[in-house]
Design a protein around this motif. Structure first.
Motif, mmCIF file in Angstrom:
data_model
loop_
_atom_site.group_PDB
_atom_site.id
_atom_site.type_symbol
_atom_site.label_atom_id
_atom_site.label_comp_id
_atom_site.label_asym_id
_atom_site.label_seq_id
_atom_site.Cartn_x
_atom_site.Cartn_y
_atom_site.Cartn_z
ATOM 1 N N HIS A 100 8.895 16.028 3.542
ATOM 2 C CA HIS A 100 8.291 16.872 2.514
ATOM 3 C C HIS A 100 8.127 16.103 1.208
ATOM 4 O O HIS A 100 7.062 16.174 0.567
ATOM 5 N N GLN A 101 9.155 15.370 0.815
ATOM 6 C CA GLN A 101 9.064 14.584 -0.418
ATOM 7 C C GLN A 101 7.989 13.501 -0.293
ATOM 8 O O GLN A 101 7.263 13.217 -1.257
ATOM 9 N N ARG A 102 7.871 12.910 0.888
ATOM 10 C CA ARG A 102 6.836 11.911 1.100
ATOM 11 C C ARG A 102 5.446 12.526 0.955
ATOM 12 O O ARG A 102 4.555 11.936 0.334
ATOM 13 N N ASN A 103 5.264 13.717 1.533
ATOM 14 C CA ASN A 103 3.965 14.380 1.422
ATOM 15 C C ASN A 103 3.584 14.613 -0.034
ATOM 16 O O ASN A 103 2.425 14.413 -0.431
ATOM 17 N N LEU A 104 4.554 15.051 -0.833
ATOM 18 C CA LEU A 104 4.290 15.303 -2.251
ATOM 19 C C LEU A 104 3.879 14.018 -2.969
ATOM 20 O O LEU A 104 2.966 14.031 -3.812
ATOM 21 N N LYS A 105 4.534 12.916 -2.623
ATOM 22 C CA LYS A 105 4.198 11.633 -3.258
ATOM 23 C C LYS A 105 2.800 11.167 -2.842
ATOM 24 O O LYS A 105 2.057 10.610 -3.650
ATOM 25 N N ILE A 106 2.435 11.399 -1.565
ATOM 26 C CA ILE A 106 1.088 11.042 -1.111
ATOM 27 C C ILE A 106 0.039 11.856 -1.870
ATOM 28 O O ILE A 106 -0.982 11.320 -2.329
ATOM 29 N N LEU A 107 0.300 13.165 -2.023
ATOM 30 C CA LEU A 107 -0.642 14.009 -2.765
ATOM 31 C C LEU A 107 -0.744 13.575 -4.219
ATOM 32 O O LEU A 107 -1.838 13.597 -4.807
ATOM 33 N N ASP A 108 0.377 13.169 -4.816
ATOM 34 C CA ASP A 108 0.341 12.660 -6.191
ATOM 35 C C ASP A 108 -0.543 11.424 -6.285
ATOM 36 O O ASP A 108 -1.327 11.276 -7.238
ATOM 37 N N LYS A 109 -0.441 10.541 -5.297
ATOM 38 C CA LYS A 109 -1.277 9.337 -5.297
ATOM 39 C C LYS A 109 -2.756 9.689 -5.141
ATOM 40 O O LYS A 109 -3.621 9.105 -5.810
ATOM 41 N N LEU A 110 -3.040 10.642 -4.257
ATOM 42 C CA LEU A 110 -4.431 11.073 -4.091
ATOM 43 C C LEU A 110 -4.964 11.693 -5.384
ATOM 44 O O LEU A 110 -6.104 11.433 -5.790
ATOM 45 N N ASN A 111 -4.133 12.518 -6.028
ATOM 46 C CA ASN A 111 -4.533 13.132 -7.296
ATOM 47 C C ASN A 111 -4.835 12.072 -8.347
ATOM 48 O O ASN A 111 -5.796 12.192 -9.126
ATOM 49 N N SER A 112 -4.016 11.009 -8.355
ATOM 50 C CA SER A 112 -4.230 9.932 -9.335
ATOM 51 C C SER A 112 -5.522 9.172 -9.058
ATOM 52 O O SER A 112 -6.071 8.517 -9.949
ATOM 53 N N LEU A 113 -6.017 9.277 -7.825
ATOM 54 C CA LEU A 113 -7.287 8.650 -7.451
ATOM 55 C C LEU A 113 -8.470 9.589 -7.698
ATOM 56 O O LEU A 113 -9.603 9.263 -7.356
ATOM 57 N N GLY A 114 -8.183 10.767 -8.273
ATOM 58 C CA GLY A 114 -9.239 11.729 -8.558
ATOM 59 C C GLY A 114 -9.547 12.663 -7.411
ATOM 60 O O GLY A 114 -10.574 13.368 -7.435
ATOM 61 N N ALA A 162 -3.098 5.520 -0.720
ATOM 62 C CA ALA A 162 -2.165 6.622 -0.992
ATOM 63 C C ALA A 162 -0.937 6.558 -0.087
ATOM 64 O O ALA A 162 -0.211 7.533 0.042
ATOM 65 N N TYR A 163 -0.702 5.391 0.512
ATOM 66 C CA TYR A 163 0.409 5.277 1.454
ATOM 67 C C TYR A 163 1.757 5.353 0.743
ATOM 68 O O TYR A 163 1.948 4.799 -0.338
#
Length: 286
Positions: A100-114, A162-163
């Protein structure tokens, strides 16, 4: 000839079909035995075993645990285990929290990519496991990528933009957990981990000592040569031979549930060998 599939995933992890739908599809395809092996969760097994109890299909509960050994990522399948085992479920809870924590970090990376994708945008079973395939499907629905291959290549694979690395447990611990819960631990798709199979002979004695029961010999990505080498290694190390398609959805990798002439099929004798091992284990508990 009777065919089986001992490696499948439902919507309780990263598949698209419910456990009941998997069973119905297996019956449509004429299979005689089916195992459910969701990633790091046993949440779908009650539904799977209950629905299959009165069907003309033999069903067996299982799991696929994400593990590591040295620098390698290993997946350990477990069959016929007591999925209510407290120690097993404690370890799975830790894996699920880390995922779950990994998923949140991946989504944060995607968000940072717009790319504005939130956790609420992911489609998943309420009590099921969420992973990168759910994020890949969200990317496809948004039109960011055209298919799974592009989603993983651009964003979600190791080296993708976003890995995020995953938490796993040691392979020896995964084997011991499954064995202690009364199950048969099997090394999943060995030739995917080690295409030349050069390192496997040295690894197997330690895995065997920890309780490894088998090798997944039949697998769509295994070549004929790899299949033959794995059969030989299984015999040399006193391991049973299992197999399955790693089925997630009809179009995921082009391999249908139960396999095909092109991808290969798994004979019923593998199920007999597996259930024979489990019966012997029950008669002679450690």
């Amino acid at each position: 000839m009777k065919w089986i599939d001992l490696h499948t995933h439902s919507n309780f992890s990263d598949g698209t079909l419910s456990p009941a739908e998997l069973i119905d599809l297996a019956r449509q395809r004429g299979l005689t035995a089916l195992a459910l092996t969701d990633h790091d969760t046993v949440a779908g097994l009650d539904d799977f075993l209950a629905y299959g109890a009165d069907k003309p299909l033999e069903v067996i509960g299982g799991i696929e645990i994400s593990a590591w050994y040295g620098d390698e990522s290993l997946h350990i399948l477990g069959y016929g285990l007591d999925h209510s085992d407290p120690e097993l479920n404690l370890a799975l809870d830790q894996l699920q929290q880390a995922r779950h924590q990994r998923n949140l970090k991946i989504l944060d990376k995607l968000n940072s990519l717009g790319i504005d994708i939130k956790y609420a945008d992911l489609e998943y079973e309420e009590n099921g496991q969420v992973g990168r395939p759910h994020i890949a499907r969200a990317l496809i629905r948004r039109g960011i990528t055209g298919d799974f291959q592009e989603a993983f290549y651009r964003f979600l694979r190791r080296g993708g933009s976003a890995y995020v690395d995953s938490f796993r447990i040691h392979a020896l611990d995964a084997i011991r957990l499954i064995a202690a819960a009364g199950g048969a631990p099997v090394l999943a798709h060995p030739a995917v981990m080690d295409p030349t199979l050069s390192g496997l002979p040295a690894l197997l004695p330690e895995l065997r000592q920890a309780g490894l029961a088998g090798l997944e010999v039949h697998y769509p990505a295994h070549s004929r040569r790899q299949y033959q080498d794995l059969l030989r290694l299984a015999a040399e190390h006193g391991l049973i031979a299992t197999g399955g398609t790693d089925f997630h959805e009809e179009l995921r990798n082009g391999v249908p549930l139960g396999g095909s002439c092109r991808s290969g099929r798994v004979p019923y004798s593998c199920y007999e060998e597996l259930t024979g091992y489990l019966a012997t284990k029950q008669d002679n508990p450690a």
